[in-house]
Design an enzyme around this catalytic site. Sequence first.
Site, PDB file in Angstrom:
ATOM      1  N   ASP A   1      10.923  -0.766  11.467  1.00  0.00           N
ATOM      2  CA  ASP A   1       9.727  -0.599  10.643  1.00  0.00           C
ATOM      3  C   ASP A   1       8.754   0.320  11.377  1.00  0.00           C
ATOM      4  O   ASP A   1       8.226  -0.035  12.422  1.00  0.00           O
ATOM      5  CB  ASP A   1       9.094  -1.976  10.385  1.00  0.00           C
TER       6      ASP A   1
ATOM      7  N   MET B   1       1.119  -4.767   2.640  1.00  0.00           N
ATOM      8  CA  MET B   1      -0.266  -5.155   2.412  1.00  0.00           C
ATOM      9  C   MET B   1      -0.358  -6.391   1.530  1.00  0.00           C
ATOM     10  O   MET B   1      -1.294  -7.196   1.657  1.00  0.00           O
ATOM     11  CB  MET B   1      -1.024  -3.983   1.790  1.00  0.00           C
TER      12      MET B   1
ATOM     13  N   HIS C   1      10.350   0.213   6.722  1.00  0.00           N
ATOM     14  CA  HIS C   1       9.298  -0.613   6.127  1.00  0.00           C
ATOM     15  C   HIS C   1       9.564  -0.893   4.654  1.00  0.00           C
ATOM     16  O   HIS C   1       9.293  -1.996   4.164  1.00  0.00           O
ATOM     17  CB  HIS C   1       7.946   0.095   6.291  1.00  0.00           C
TER      18      HIS C   1
ATOM     19  N   PHE D   1       0.847  -1.195   0.000  1.00  0.00           N
ATOM     20  CA  PHE D   1       0.000   0.000   0.000  1.00  0.00           C
ATOM     21  C   PHE D   1       0.885   1.247   0.000  1.00  0.00           C
ATOM     22  O   PHE D   1       1.912   1.273   0.688  1.00  0.00           O
ATOM     23  CB  PHE D   1      -0.853  -0.030   1.268  1.00  0.00           C
TER      24      PHE D   1
END
Length: 283
Positions: A228, A100, A257, A33
């Site tokens: 992250d 995601m 991340h 995402f």
Amino acid sequence: MPFITVGTENSAPIDLYYEDHGSGQPIVLIHGFPFNGATWEKQSIPLLNAGYRVITYDRRGFGNSAQPTIGYDYDTFSADLDVLMSELDLRNVILIGHSMGTGEVTRYLGAYGSQRVSKAIMLAPLAPFLMQTADNPEGVEKSLFDGFQQAIIKDRFAYLTQFCNNFFNYSENKGKLVSEEAYRAHWEIGARASAKGTYDSVDAWLTDFRGDLPQIDVPVLIVQGDKDNVLPFAKTGQRLQAMLAGSQLITLKGAPHGIPWTHADEVNNAIMNFIGAPAMSRA
């Protein structure tokens, strides 16, 4: 451009854009995402050069895929993936998801099994269950996600800036692990996504994947940075490895991340080592 139809909304088809390159054992890359398949470029090229068939696709609502107002949940996302796998008749597949995209990997294996899949890799995973509940005290309070959705409604583009800052840990990695140009490219990809899909995806993040984990019977590699700032390591990858029997965990020290971009060499080495290893024997 190649598309696969996965459904309809009123009079319009819901088409997923995909790219299918190379030959050999197929690898399906599922993006995070709010981006699209183009963000896999640092993995796609090495995998193609290593002799794999590489398939990327854009999740509904993102990239070049259709932007419906429905279907932003993991039952639907995994059903979309199943259509792609079936239409292309993919077998002996290695599934690789980031962020995601690890939700599709988890729910697909939980719901559809591993008939078409030989191994799975989860980079900065969403599972096992992100939301704090009475039986999941390790999760994150729902109010945080409500705040994300309020920010998206108020000014989605300002929200994307904050998201990209956290995605790359930009204040410490700018000019080192990520250029201003790469940051801007990711932001622009996110800005082209569906506003409704961006908003609704936050609800999807709260999916409870714990019931899917016992159904996963293929080798799984988890790779995540311990810094992250989008999906906290202690609440996601570290917990997931403990709950997923036989899985391997590689922790990237100091990594954010967005490891497919910032730590591409380490990620690619981990992928290559894992997919070259003997497959787990099955009962």
